[in-house]
Design a protein around this motif. Structure first.
Motif, PDB file in Angstrom:
ATOM      1  N   THR A  27      -2.876 -10.621  13.768  1.00 46.92           N
ATOM      2  CA  THR A  27      -2.211  -9.406  13.302  1.00 46.92           C
ATOM      3  C   THR A  27      -2.125  -9.453  11.784  1.00 46.92           C
ATOM      4  OG1 THR A  27      -0.894  -9.351  15.327  1.00 46.92           O
ATOM      5  CG2 THR A  27      -0.124  -8.000  13.477  1.00 46.92           C
ATOM      6  N   ILE A  28      -2.632  -8.410  11.155  1.00 41.70           N
ATOM      7  CA  ILE A  28      -2.620  -8.312   9.698  1.00 41.70           C
ATOM      8  C   ILE A  28      -1.669  -7.190   9.317  1.00 41.70           C
ATOM      9  CG2 ILE A  28      -4.012  -7.861   7.647  1.00 41.70           C
ATOM     10  CD1 ILE A  28      -6.431  -8.719   9.521  1.00 41.70           C
ATOM     11  N   SER A  29      -0.768  -7.477   8.388  1.00 40.01           N
ATOM     12  CA  SER A  29       0.134  -6.429   7.927  1.00 40.01           C
ATOM     13  C   SER A  29       0.182  -6.443   6.404  1.00 40.01           C
ATOM     14  CB  SER A  29       1.538  -6.611   8.518  1.00 40.01           C
ATOM     15  OG  SER A  29       2.106  -7.800   8.039  1.00 40.01           O
ATOM     16  N   ALA A  30       0.440  -5.280   5.840  1.00 36.60           N
ATOM     17  CA  ALA A  30       0.527  -5.167   4.383  1.00 36.60           C
ATOM     18  C   ALA A  30       1.487  -4.044   4.024  1.00 36.60           C
ATOM     19  CB  ALA A  30      -0.845  -4.889   3.792  1.00 36.60           C
ATOM     20  N   LYS A  31       2.210  -4.260   2.933  1.00 36.11           N
ATOM     21  CA  LYS A  31       3.134  -3.249   2.438  1.00 36.11           C
ATOM     22  C   LYS A  31       3.124  -3.314   0.925  1.00 36.11           C
ATOM     23  CE  LYS A  31       7.913  -1.712   2.672  1.00 36.11           C
ATOM     24  NZ  LYS A  31       9.241  -1.963   3.226  1.00 36.11           N
ATOM     25  N   ARG A  32       2.958  -2.165   0.300  1.00 32.88           N
ATOM     26  CA  ARG A  32       2.946  -2.106  -1.157  1.00 32.88           C
ATOM     27  C   ARG A  32       4.245  -1.496  -1.653  1.00 32.88           C
ATOM     28  NH1 ARG A  32      -1.646   0.529  -5.096  1.00 32.88           N
ATOM     29  NH2 ARG A  32      -0.484   0.196  -7.019  1.00 32.88           N
ATOM     30  N   GLU A  33       4.824  -2.144  -2.653  1.00 32.96           N
ATOM     31  CA  GLU A  33       6.024  -1.647  -3.313  1.00 32.96           C
ATOM     32  C   GLU A  33       5.749  -1.684  -4.809  1.00 32.96           C
ATOM     33  OE1 GLU A  33       9.198  -4.137  -1.947  1.00 32.96           O
ATOM     34  OE2 GLU A  33       9.061  -3.393   0.103  1.00 32.96           O
ATOM     35  N   GLY A  34       5.310  -0.552  -5.355  1.00 31.94           N
ATOM     36  CA  GLY A  34       4.920  -0.501  -6.760  1.00 31.94           C
ATOM     37  C   GLY A  34       3.700  -1.362  -6.993  1.00 31.94           C
ATOM     38  N   ILE A  36       3.606  -4.567  -6.393  1.00 33.03           N
ATOM     39  CA  ILE A  36       3.695  -5.742  -5.532  1.00 33.03           C
ATOM     40  C   ILE A  36       3.130  -5.417  -4.152  1.00 33.03           C
ATOM     41  CG2 ILE A  36       5.246  -7.413  -4.427  1.00 33.03           C
ATOM     42  CD1 ILE A  36       5.156  -7.654  -7.479  1.00 33.03           C
ATOM     43  N   LEU A  37       2.243  -6.291  -3.677  1.00 34.15           N
ATOM     44  CA  LEU A  37       1.709  -6.187  -2.325  1.00 34.15           C
ATOM     45  C   LEU A  37       2.198  -7.387  -1.539  1.00 34.15           C
ATOM     46  CD1 LEU A  37      -0.261  -4.857  -0.246  1.00 34.15           C
ATOM     47  CD2 LEU A  37      -1.934  -6.543  -1.052  1.00 34.15           C
ATOM     48  N   ARG A  38       2.828  -7.111  -0.418  1.00 40.38           N
ATOM     49  CA  ARG A  38       3.236  -8.164   0.515  1.00 40.38           C
ATOM     50  C   ARG A  38       2.342  -8.042   1.731  1.00 40.38           C
ATOM     51  NH1 ARG A  38       7.924  -6.364  -1.822  1.00 40.38           N
ATOM     52  NH2 ARG A  38       9.153  -8.005  -2.823  1.00 40.38           N
ATOM     53  N   ALA A  39       1.687  -9.128   2.093  1.00 41.00           N
ATOM     54  CA  ALA A  39       0.764  -9.107   3.224  1.00 41.00           C
ATOM     55  C   ALA A  39       0.949 -10.366   4.048  1.00 41.00           C
ATOM     56  CB  ALA A  39      -0.680  -9.011   2.730  1.00 41.00           C
ATOM     57  N   SER A  40       0.570 -10.270   5.319  1.00 48.33           N
ATOM     58  CA  SER A  40       0.623 -11.454   6.175  1.00 48.33           C
ATOM     59  C   SER A  40      -0.526 -11.428   7.171  1.00 48.33           C
ATOM     60  CB  SER A  40       1.959 -11.542   6.915  1.00 48.33           C
ATOM     61  OG  SER A  40       2.078 -10.497   7.843  1.00 48.33           O
ATOM     62  N   VAL A  41      -0.930 -12.624   7.547  1.00 48.74           N
ATOM     63  CA  VAL A  41      -1.925 -12.819   8.602  1.00 48.74           C
ATOM     64  C   VAL A  41      -1.247 -13.726   9.621  1.00 48.74           C
ATOM     65  CG1 VAL A  41      -4.186 -13.747   9.194  1.00 48.74           C
ATOM     66  CG2 VAL A  41      -3.858 -12.581   6.992  1.00 48.74           C
ATOM     67  N   ALA A  42      -1.016 -13.191  10.809  1.00 46.42           N
ATOM     68  CA  ALA A  42      -0.335 -13.946  11.865  1.00 46.42           C
ATOM     69  C   ALA A  42      -1.279 -14.102  13.047  1.00 46.42           C
ATOM     70  CB  ALA A  42       0.932 -13.215  12.300  1.00 46.42           C
ATOM     71  N   GLU A  86       2.508 -12.703  -1.432  1.00 47.66           N
ATOM     72  CA  GLU A  86       3.023 -11.635  -2.288  1.00 47.66           C
ATOM     73  C   GLU A  86       2.245 -11.728  -3.597  1.00 47.66           C
ATOM     74  OE1 GLU A  86       7.117 -11.135  -4.577  1.00 47.66           O
ATOM     75  OE2 GLU A  86       7.343 -10.871  -2.410  1.00 47.66           O
ATOM     76  N   VAL A  87       1.589 -10.636  -3.967  1.00 53.87           N
ATOM     77  CA  VAL A  87       0.752 -10.634  -5.167  1.00 53.87           C
ATOM     78  C   VAL A  87       1.007  -9.387  -5.998  1.00 53.87           C
ATOM     79  CG1 VAL A  87      -1.066 -12.022  -4.091  1.00 53.87           C
ATOM     80  CG2 VAL A  87      -1.198  -9.533  -3.991  1.00 53.87           C
ATOM     81  N   VAL A  88       0.637  -9.482  -7.250  1.00 56.28           N
ATOM     82  CA  VAL A  88       0.707  -8.350  -8.159  1.00 56.28           C
ATOM     83  C   VAL A  88      -0.656  -7.679  -8.154  1.00 56.28           C
ATOM     84  CG1 VAL A  88       1.080  -7.628 -10.546  1.00 56.28           C
ATOM     85  CG2 VAL A  88       2.397  -9.541  -9.589  1.00 56.28           C
ATOM     86  N   ILE A  89      -0.659  -6.362  -7.888  1.00 55.46           N
ATOM     87  CA  ILE A  89      -1.922  -5.635  -7.894  1.00 55.46           C
ATOM     88  C   ILE A  89      -1.884  -4.587  -8.989  1.00 55.46           C
ATOM     89  CG2 ILE A  89      -2.508  -6.051  -5.482  1.00 55.46           C
ATOM     90  CD1 ILE A  89      -1.359  -3.351  -4.792  1.00 55.46           C
TER      91      ILE A  89
END
Length: 92
Positions: A27-34, A36-42, A86-89
């Motif tokens: 399961t891949i999820s991602a959320k962008r807040e400005g 900042i991108l928060r993503a996960s691979v579960a 969590e990365v800066v894009i």
């Protein structure tokens, strides 16, 4: 860099998390807040026994921290493993 990171994390889940199994779920999820991108691979695979230290994991960690100015964490889930980053894009 982000595409390479995600490809490596998914490949690792398939190769290591599902070793000895015919089926599994990633399961891949991602959320962008400005910027900042928060993503996960579960995955629901075999789970981690320790934080990965192989070459692929080292490359991923270097890309996340040096190229994308972020952080990454490997953890054991109820079933399987989760890699959270969590990365800066660039907003442009």
């Amino acid at each position: 860099s982000l595409a390479l990171i995600m490809t490596e994390l998914i490949t690792n889940a398939v190769e290591h998390g599902f070793e000895g199994r015919e089926h599994g779920t990633i399961t891949i999820s991602a959320k962008r807040e400005g910027a900042i991108l928060r993503a996960s691979v579960a995955d629901d695979g075999n789970g981690l026994t320790a934080e990965p230290s192989g070459l692929g994991s080292q490359i991923v960690r270097t890309l996340v921290t040096n190229e994308l100015h972020g952080s990454i964490q490997w953890s054991l889930a109820e079933r399987g493993s989760v890699v959270s980053l969590e990365v800066v894009i660039d907003g442009d």
